[in-house]
Design a protein around this motif. Sequence first.
Motif, mmCIF file in Angstrom:
data_model
loop_
_atom_site.group_PDB
_atom_site.id
_atom_site.type_symbol
_atom_site.label_atom_id
_atom_site.label_comp_id
_atom_site.label_asym_id
_atom_site.label_seq_id
_atom_site.Cartn_x
_atom_site.Cartn_y
_atom_site.Cartn_z
ATOM 1 N N ALA A 160 0.838 -1.202 0.000
ATOM 2 C CA ALA A 160 0.000 0.000 0.000
ATOM 3 C C ALA A 160 0.875 1.255 0.000
ATOM 4 O O ALA A 160 0.545 2.250 -0.661
ATOM 5 N N GLU A 161 2.002 1.216 0.718
ATOM 6 C CA GLU A 161 2.920 2.361 0.754
ATOM 7 C C GLU A 161 3.484 2.636 -0.643
ATOM 8 O O GLU A 161 3.540 3.779 -1.080
ATOM 9 N N ARG A 162 3.908 1.578 -1.327
ATOM 10 C CA ARG A 162 4.470 1.753 -2.678
ATOM 11 C C ARG A 162 3.416 2.279 -3.645
ATOM 12 O O ARG A 162 3.691 3.156 -4.459
ATOM 13 N N ILE A 163 2.210 1.772 -3.546
ATOM 14 C CA ILE A 163 1.124 2.249 -4.410
ATOM 15 C C ILE A 163 0.876 3.732 -4.155
ATOM 16 O O ILE A 163 0.718 4.517 -5.093
ATOM 17 N N ALA A 164 0.861 4.126 -2.882
ATOM 18 C CA ALA A 164 0.645 5.539 -2.538
ATOM 19 C C ALA A 164 1.787 6.402 -3.066
ATOM 20 O O ALA A 164 1.555 7.500 -3.589
ATOM 21 N N GLY A 216 11.202 8.065 -1.520
ATOM 22 C CA GLY A 216 11.956 7.719 -0.325
ATOM 23 C C GLY A 216 13.377 7.284 -0.596
ATOM 24 O O GLY A 216 13.950 6.491 0.153
ATOM 25 N N LEU A 217 13.954 7.803 -1.676
ATOM 26 C CA LEU A 217 15.300 7.392 -2.068
ATOM 27 C C LEU A 217 16.367 8.385 -1.639
ATOM 28 O O LEU A 217 17.528 8.223 -1.991
ATOM 29 N N GLY A 218 16.008 9.427 -0.938
ATOM 30 C CA GLY A 218 16.985 10.445 -0.590
ATOM 31 C C GLY A 218 17.074 11.461 -1.717
ATOM 32 O O GLY A 218 16.265 11.467 -2.627
ATOM 33 N N LEU A 240 3.733 5.783 -5.660
ATOM 34 C CA LEU A 240 3.635 5.853 -7.116
ATOM 35 C C LEU A 240 2.520 6.811 -7.553
ATOM 36 O O LEU A 240 2.671 7.541 -8.542
ATOM 37 N N ALA A 241 1.408 6.836 -6.815
ATOM 38 C CA ALA A 241 0.332 7.781 -7.114
ATOM 39 C C ALA A 241 0.822 9.210 -6.893
ATOM 40 O O ALA A 241 0.533 10.108 -7.688
ATOM 41 N N GLU A 242 1.581 9.421 -5.813
ATOM 42 C CA GLU A 242 2.144 10.744 -5.536
ATOM 43 C C GLU A 242 3.144 11.135 -6.626
ATOM 44 O O GLU A 242 3.196 12.284 -7.059
ATOM 45 N N LEU A 243 3.922 10.175 -7.091
ATOM 46 C CA LEU A 243 4.877 10.433 -8.172
ATOM 47 C C LEU A 243 4.141 10.843 -9.447
ATOM 48 O O LEU A 243 4.553 11.768 -10.143
ATOM 49 N N ALA A 244 3.040 10.177 -9.753
ATOM 50 C CA ALA A 244 2.243 10.527 -10.933
ATOM 51 C C ALA A 244 1.715 11.947 -10.814
ATOM 52 O O ALA A 244 1.763 12.729 -11.774
#
Length: 76
Positions: free
Chosen positions: A8-12, A71-73, A14-18
């Motif tokens: 769910a965190e990754r999906i969120a 979250g990659l810095g 990726l949505a934020e990235l979009a």
Amino acid sequence: MAAVRPSAERIARLAELADLHTDWERRHLDQAEFHPEGRKAGSDYQQHYLDVNPPVEAEDEFHRLAEQVMGLGTTP
């Protein structure tokens, strides 16, 4: 091997990235250069897919913000 649904965190993220990309594109598209060279005459390529080259500073901005969202810095 069976596909694994992202967390769910990754999906969120990726949505934020979009959303980030949509906003970034809106702010910088008028600064981007379009180079249709190399396309066949009469091609409708630009109606379905478009390569544009944003200014280096804008591209750096996107990568920095994308790294933060994912979250990659950050890069220097």
